[in-house]
Design a protein around this motif. Sequence first.
Motif, PDB file in Angstrom:
ATOM      1  N   LYS A 332       0.827  -1.203   0.000  1.00  0.00           N
ATOM      2  CA  LYS A 332       0.000   0.000   0.000  1.00  0.00           C
ATOM      3  C   LYS A 332       0.867   1.261   0.000  1.00  0.00           C
ATOM      4  N   LYS A 333       0.423   2.235  -0.788  1.00  0.00           N
ATOM      5  CA  LYS A 333       1.013   3.591  -0.775  1.00  0.00           C
ATOM      6  C   LYS A 333       2.532   3.579  -0.899  1.00  0.00           C
ATOM      7  N   THR A 334       3.021   2.875  -1.897  1.00  0.00           N
ATOM      8  CA  THR A 334       4.471   2.786  -2.042  1.00  0.00           C
ATOM      9  C   THR A 334       4.952   3.479  -3.311  1.00  0.00           C
ATOM     10  N   LYS A 335       4.112   4.320  -3.907  1.00  0.00           N
ATOM     11  CA  LYS A 335       4.506   4.917  -5.189  1.00  0.00           C
ATOM     12  C   LYS A 335       5.710   5.849  -5.052  1.00  0.00           C
ATOM     13  N   ASP A 336       5.906   6.397  -3.862  1.00  0.00           N
ATOM     14  CA  ASP A 336       7.031   7.320  -3.683  1.00  0.00           C
ATOM     15  C   ASP A 336       8.286   6.646  -3.134  1.00  0.00           C
ATOM     16  N   LYS A 337       8.217   5.307  -2.981  1.00  0.00           N
ATOM     17  CA  LYS A 337       9.419   4.595  -2.528  1.00  0.00           C
ATOM     18  C   LYS A 337      10.485   4.710  -3.609  1.00  0.00           C
ATOM     19  N   PRO A 338      11.741   4.853  -3.223  1.00  0.00           N
ATOM     20  CA  PRO A 338      12.796   4.994  -4.240  1.00  0.00           C
ATOM     21  C   PRO A 338      12.950   3.714  -5.055  1.00  0.00           C
ATOM     22  N   ARG A 339      13.474   3.900  -6.242  1.00  0.00           N
ATOM     23  CA  ARG A 339      13.741   2.778  -7.132  1.00  0.00           C
ATOM     24  C   ARG A 339      14.555   1.690  -6.422  1.00  0.00           C
ATOM     25  N   SER A 340      15.456   2.112  -5.539  1.00  0.00           N
ATOM     26  CA  SER A 340      16.322   1.147  -4.863  1.00  0.00           C
ATOM     27  C   SER A 340      15.517   0.160  -4.014  1.00  0.00           C
ATOM     28  N   PHE A 341      14.379   0.605  -3.492  1.00  0.00           N
ATOM     29  CA  PHE A 341      13.528  -0.301  -2.712  1.00  0.00           C
ATOM     30  C   PHE A 341      13.043  -1.452  -3.587  1.00  0.00           C
ATOM     31  N   PHE A 342      12.494  -1.083  -4.762  1.00  0.00           N
ATOM     32  CA  PHE A 342      11.944  -2.101  -5.654  1.00  0.00           C
ATOM     33  C   PHE A 342      13.037  -3.015  -6.205  1.00  0.00           C
ATOM     34  N   ASP A 343      14.132  -2.399  -6.645  1.00  0.00           N
ATOM     35  CA  ASP A 343      15.223  -3.201  -7.194  1.00  0.00           C
ATOM     36  C   ASP A 343      15.845  -4.093  -6.127  1.00  0.00           C
ATOM     37  N   GLY A 344      15.865  -3.568  -4.900  1.00  0.00           N
ATOM     38  CA  GLY A 344      16.395  -4.356  -3.792  1.00  0.00           C
ATOM     39  C   GLY A 344      15.599  -5.630  -3.583  1.00  0.00           C
ATOM     40  N   ILE A 345      14.276  -5.517  -3.655  1.00  0.00           N
ATOM     41  CA  ILE A 345      13.413  -6.689  -3.496  1.00  0.00           C
ATOM     42  C   ILE A 345      13.638  -7.668  -4.646  1.00  0.00           C
ATOM     43  N   ASP A 346      13.723  -7.118  -5.860  1.00  0.00           N
ATOM     44  CA  ASP A 346      13.927  -7.939  -7.052  1.00  0.00           C
ATOM     45  C   ASP A 346      15.256  -8.696  -6.955  1.00  0.00           C
ATOM     46  N   LYS A 347      16.289  -7.974  -6.551  1.00  0.00           N
ATOM     47  CA  LYS A 347      17.613  -8.582  -6.432  1.00  0.00           C
ATOM     48  C   LYS A 347      17.599  -9.662  -5.340  1.00  0.00           C
ATOM     49  N   TRP A 348      16.930  -9.338  -4.234  1.00  0.00           N
ATOM     50  CA  TRP A 348      16.808 -10.308  -3.148  1.00  0.00           C
ATOM     51  C   TRP A 348      16.165 -11.597  -3.659  1.00  0.00           C
ATOM     52  N   ALA A 349      15.074 -11.436  -4.457  1.00  0.00           N
ATOM     53  CA  ALA A 349      14.359 -12.610  -4.971  1.00  0.00           C
ATOM     54  C   ALA A 349      15.277 -13.452  -5.853  1.00  0.00           C
ATOM     55  N   LYS A 350      16.113 -12.751  -6.635  1.00  0.00           N
ATOM     56  CA  LYS A 350      17.036 -13.483  -7.507  1.00  0.00           C
ATOM     57  C   LYS A 350      18.061 -14.236  -6.665  1.00  0.00           C
ATOM     58  N   ASP A 351      18.516 -13.605  -5.585  1.00  0.00           N
ATOM     59  CA  ASP A 351      19.463 -14.277  -4.695  1.00  0.00           C
ATOM     60  C   ASP A 351      18.823 -15.503  -4.043  1.00  0.00           C
ATOM     61  N   GLU A 352      17.512 -15.448  -3.872  1.00  0.00           N
ATOM     62  CA  GLU A 352      16.793 -16.577  -3.274  1.00  0.00           C
ATOM     63  C   GLU A 352      16.624 -17.723  -4.269  1.00  0.00           C
ATOM     64  N   GLY A 353      17.040 -17.474  -5.475  1.00  0.00           N
ATOM     65  CA  GLY A 353      16.966 -18.536  -6.465  1.00  0.00           C
ATOM     66  C   GLY A 353      15.746 -18.451  -7.372  1.00  0.00           C
ATOM     67  N   ALA A 354      14.925 -17.407  -7.175  1.00  0.00           N
ATOM     68  CA  ALA A 354      13.780 -17.228  -8.060  1.00  0.00           C
ATOM     69  C   ALA A 354      14.250 -16.453  -9.284  1.00  0.00           C
ATOM     70  N   SER A 355      13.383 -16.358 -10.299  1.00  0.00           N
ATOM     71  CA  SER A 355      13.798 -15.608 -11.475  1.00  0.00           C
ATOM     72  C   SER A 355      13.524 -14.113 -11.270  1.00  0.00           C
ATOM     73  N   GLY A 356      13.323 -13.727 -10.022  1.00  0.00           N
ATOM     74  CA  GLY A 356      13.095 -12.316  -9.718  1.00  0.00           C
ATOM     75  C   GLY A 356      11.620 -12.021  -9.564  1.00  0.00           C
ATOM     76  N   LEU A 357      11.312 -10.791  -9.201  1.00  0.00           N
ATOM     77  CA  LEU A 357       9.927 -10.376  -9.047  1.00  0.00           C
ATOM     78  C   LEU A 357       9.683  -9.191  -9.971  1.00  0.00           C
ATOM     79  N   ALA A 358       8.676  -9.312 -10.823  1.00  0.00           N
ATOM     80  CA  ALA A 358       8.296  -8.181 -11.669  1.00  0.00           C
ATOM     81  C   ALA A 358       7.483  -7.222 -10.811  1.00  0.00           C
ATOM     82  N   TYR A 359       7.650  -5.915 -11.026  1.00  0.00           N
ATOM     83  CA  TYR A 359       6.867  -4.987 -10.206  1.00  0.00           C
ATOM     84  C   TYR A 359       6.459  -3.757 -10.985  1.00  0.00           C
TER      85      TYR A 359
END
Length: 594
Positions: A332-359
């Motif tokens: 909720k209400k995350t439109k003003d979160k910096p790009r680094s937040f989203f990319d951080g989650i995506d990178k984390w997902a890749k480190d977990e062995g997933a193909s990443g998270l689209a957002y």
Amino acid sequence: MNKYRSHNCGELTIKDKNKNISLSGWINKKRDHGNLLFLDLRDNYGVTQCVIENSHEKFKELEKLSLETVIKIDGKVLERSKDTINKDLNTGEVETSIISYEVLGKTKELPLPVFSDQEYAEEIRLKYRFLDLRRKKIHQNIILRSKVIAFIRSEMQKLGFLEFQTPILTSSSPEGARDFLVPSRLNPGKFYALPQAPQQFKQLIMVSGFDKYFQIAPCFRDEDARADRSPGEFYQLDLEMSFVEQEDVFEVVEKLMKSVFKKFSDKKMLYEKFPKITYSDTMFKYGTDKPDLRNPLIINDFTAIFEREDVSFDIFKKLVKKGSIVRGIVTKKTKDKPRSFFDGIDKWAKDEGASGLAYFTIEKESEIKAKGPVGKFFSSDSLKEIMKISNAEVGDSIFLACGKVKDVEKILSNARDKIGNELKLINPDTFAFCWIVDYPMFEEDEKTKKIIFSHNPFSMPQGDVKNLDLSNPLEIKAYQYDIVCNGIELSSGAIRNHIPELMYKLFSVAGYNKKIVDEKFSGMINALSYGAPPHGGIAPGIDRIIMLLAGEKNIREVTMFPMNQNAQDLMMNAPSEISEEQIKELNLLIKKNK
RNA sequence: GGGGGUGUAGCUCAGUUGGUUAGAGCGAUCGCCUGUCACGCGAUAGGUCGAGGGUUCGAGUCCCUUCACUCCCGCCA
């Protein structure tokens, strides 16, 4: 008066002023002013400041004593002047003027400091556990453990449960964890197994007519350790009741958990009545059967979106065509979160062995739009549909995972924790309990494709027991349940199958014929044939309850003498080699590696 | 079985791009100090930089192997 002490180190107050007393304990800390020495004496109960001046003939000797030396002090209780009162100590209004002393136990140089809040390596802590256990935090944890267990015992007795001991040397069973085995001297070539849990025994206790049983039961499983899982051994509050349905077990456990957690913690309980979530619901909404309900994030299914013409996210569309699913989490209400937040989650997902998270983030200009790397692939209408499915609003963001059901569940379950922590959505000062119910009786082994028991072979299947349809075993649900708190599985339990014919049938589905069942579960199956009451129970993990109450993340912080990750006791040197004689006596041959 | 992290003084840790004799705090030892409670001040001792091998004029630092601890995956009905 006792030879060693008239008082303990935590009880002297202003009321004892001018009394001649004696104390025994460890030297916790010295503050040496040269002509004046303060010496904090510590025992299980607290710390008392003792003081001596250089005019005293023993001054020089006391100055030289090492920290952690055990001494007895004879002295006089003095009131401290107002400006020297220590409010942090129960005994802080007084101090003991040392008249004479005696060394009771000398110490070598310490391998680790006792009086320190510093963290230090696990290895050294475990090797010198007796020193580690003197430290305040863990000392208090262990005392808490004792108190919780005592309280549980008395509550269980009040609820009409009887405590019994069950054998430690028993037989190996084919289902479940790897057994610890003990060779039998009197029966060459045969082995006892340490119980993984007193499962069969507690059922036999019901068949024996004792109605309500409990035990603080040691359980042994030869499986690899985790932070919240001791290698080797751990304790369960094992309980079983006769003539009960699922709800009766819930009532007892809920009552007990509430009184334990309210008595031993100030944290709030999010739900007074523990919610019940079906296994299929929790797997869908949270991706796991141990959801942390403090976390408000919920998973939704968006697979249908990727079958639409007006969505051009081809990677996902292709995968969906091949049978993959798409699920996602709305923040909720995350439109003003910096790009680094989203990319951080995506990178984390890749480190977990997933193909990443689209957002992408949902925004509104003239019409609804999606912003983010994959935002351009979604039409306004498709976004509206997404918002409808997930209750998302403008300004919210969505993280999507695509793949096989199990993989998507897993990554999104972890993503819930990760995102929930990053956005600080989880209130650490609460306990959120829930029941997970309606577990499937069977599941398919991923590798072998064989039908196996999903949880416990002794559980009672749901439905018409007399005419149970075994043609679709994966559809059968069991009266099988888990209790979960803050994402930690405290326990599994079940209403048991007390009907032998039905048990043979269910075992045959899992590939065990009557002969094997008779052989492997002889004690139980035999007993059930002589008039068994309907019964059920559960077994909450004591160690994990204490972890939650103590706010610890590692089970070793609430275990007095734990083993390390490789199941070694560094203090006692276990496991260890045994003599040739012992090996011979046990009729064993040791195969030497290399 | 697999992946990540860590390993330097008794303990906790720093150590830059590979560069002279590897540092700090706590602890220990010695000395000074009468009101501290993480007392203060000064000095001294204490190191196989986890181990082995390699690259290099030179390795705590780079490479390879290996060991230990830890976290995770598998596993734990």
